[in-house]
Design a protein around this motif. Structure first.
Motif, mmCIF file in Angstrom:
data_model
loop_
_atom_site.group_PDB
_atom_site.id
_atom_site.type_symbol
_atom_site.label_atom_id
_atom_site.label_comp_id
_atom_site.label_asym_id
_atom_site.label_seq_id
_atom_site.Cartn_x
_atom_site.Cartn_y
_atom_site.Cartn_z
ATOM 1 N N TRP A 247 5.558 28.131 -26.384
ATOM 2 C CA TRP A 247 5.594 29.273 -27.457
ATOM 3 C C TRP A 247 5.170 28.318 -28.818
ATOM 4 C CZ3 TRP A 247 9.623 33.471 -27.547
ATOM 5 C CH2 TRP A 247 9.238 34.420 -28.424
ATOM 6 N N SER B 82 10.350 32.899 -20.233
ATOM 7 C CA SER B 82 9.766 32.342 -21.709
ATOM 8 C C SER B 82 9.814 30.962 -21.652
ATOM 9 C CB SER B 82 10.660 32.863 -22.937
ATOM 10 O OG SER B 82 10.824 34.189 -22.813
ATOM 11 N N HIS C 272 6.575 33.775 -25.140
ATOM 12 C CA HIS C 272 7.679 34.831 -24.817
ATOM 13 C C HIS C 272 7.483 35.300 -23.321
ATOM 14 C CE1 HIS C 272 10.218 38.242 -25.305
ATOM 15 N NE2 HIS C 272 9.095 39.099 -24.926
ATOM 16 N N ASP D 87 3.482 38.792 -28.923
ATOM 17 C CA ASP D 87 4.908 38.328 -29.014
ATOM 18 C C ASP D 87 5.116 36.952 -29.422
ATOM 19 O OD1 ASP D 87 5.861 40.983 -28.761
ATOM 20 O OD2 ASP D 87 5.702 40.585 -26.508
ATOM 21 N N LEU E 151 13.753 37.065 -32.501
ATOM 22 C CA LEU E 151 12.456 36.939 -31.314
ATOM 23 C C LEU E 151 13.554 37.006 -29.982
ATOM 24 C CD1 LEU E 151 13.109 34.025 -30.145
ATOM 25 C CD2 LEU E 151 11.592 33.212 -31.830
#
Length: 315
Positions: free
Chosen positions: A226, A221, A188, A207, A215
């Protein structure tokens, strides 16, 4: 005699407006309370809406871990005044002072309360990958919060951590409690870091995990890293997860509402890019049905699809 009737109408109007204004201000103030998650582990579960006057910008979860040598706070909140409320809520749980504050990412509600806790003598800890984004976007964060919070932002000064971590995995210990901080290049935000408590099986994900609500993806990002961060969660198999947003949850729910959405976005957009499909058609053809039960999905999913397409194009 009814004294209020003896007052001039204009004065009564002013007094009424003052009272109502004060009541409105009081009603709009966020109340911070920590709930027990496990032995000596607590969480404040924030609003799942955007930043509002009512939630004072605290639309995220905050953690508290009590050790024999002091307390550890997971994220410091979005403002100086909210940080004060977080400290008061911590005092309601333990007389131990807050020794460490761990910033799990570089979004405003993760670190703009740092200044308050630094004044109190706490050590502020984050991964070095957060530094550039904290510096680059602090002005943007402050401007956005000022539009919503106005004078409630008074006293807030973007304050960087005092200790930067550089490794992918860092083991810390305070008062016999072990904290394992795990960083896989962000998600994020660039500094996203997991805080694993192996003795209780609780994970503070920051996050990296969203449940109950959709999300968020921003220009900073990266869905690829992630998912690399989420791979760590899959390996740890935590008993409980305190997500960045949403209720305390389990691994299966985190997988369904965060990991599976990221995987679906990346798979669809990679095929679209490889096939030469333009971005508009790629966004429209993404199958959002499995995720429409998440709060704000209808509004945010097109933007998530758009951001993922652009990211994969750059890759």
């Amino acid at each position: 005699m009814n004294r209020s009737k003896a007052l001039p109408r204009s004065l009564r109007t002013v007094l009424l407006a003052t009272v109502l204004g004060a009541a409105s201000t009081l009603a709009a103030a966020v109340e911070v309370q920590f709930q027990r998650v496990a032995d000596k582990v607590y969480a404040y579960i924030g609003d799942t809406e955007g930043r509002t006057a009512e939630n004072e910008g605290l639309n995220a979860n905050i953690g508290l871990v009590v050790t024999d040598a002091g307390a550890v706070l997971i994220d410091s909140g979005p403002t100086y005044e909210v940080a004060r409320k977080i400290e008061a809520a911590a005092r309601a749980v333990t007389p131990q002072p807050i020794r460490w504050v761990i910033n799990t990412g570089d979004q405003d509600h993760r670190w703009l309360g740092n200044g308050y806790f630094k004044e109190k003598g706490a050590e502020i800890i984050a991964h070095r990958d957060a530094e550039a984004d904290m510096k680059a976007r602090s002005g943007e964060h402050m401007e956005g919060l000022s539009r919503v919070l106005k004078d409630r932002l008074v006293g807030t000064v973007p304050t960087l951590p005092t200790r930067w971590l550089t490794e992918a995995d860092t083991r810390l210990e305070l008062g016999g409690t072990v904290f394992e901080l795990k960083h896989r290049g962000g998600g994020h935000t660039p500094g996203d870091t997991l805080v694993w408590l192996p003795q209780t099986g609780v994970l503070f994900s920051g996050d990296v995990v969203y449940v109950d609500r959709i999300l968020g993806l921003h220009e900073v990002s990266r869905t690829k890293t992630w998912l690399a961060s989420f791979d760590v969660i899959d390996q740890l198999k935590p008993a409980l997860i305190v997500p960045g947003h949403g209720r305390v949850t389990d691994l299966a729910t985190a997988q369904k509402e965060t990991r599976d959405l990221l995987r679906a976005l990346r798979a669809h957009m990679k095929k679209a890019v490889d096939d030469g499909l333009d971005i508009g058609a790629a966004v429209k053809s993404f199958d959002a049905k499995p995720f429409m039960g998440l709060k704000h999905a209808e509004v945010w999913l097109p933007q998530l699809a758009n951001q993922t397409y652009l990211e994969i194009e750059r890759e």
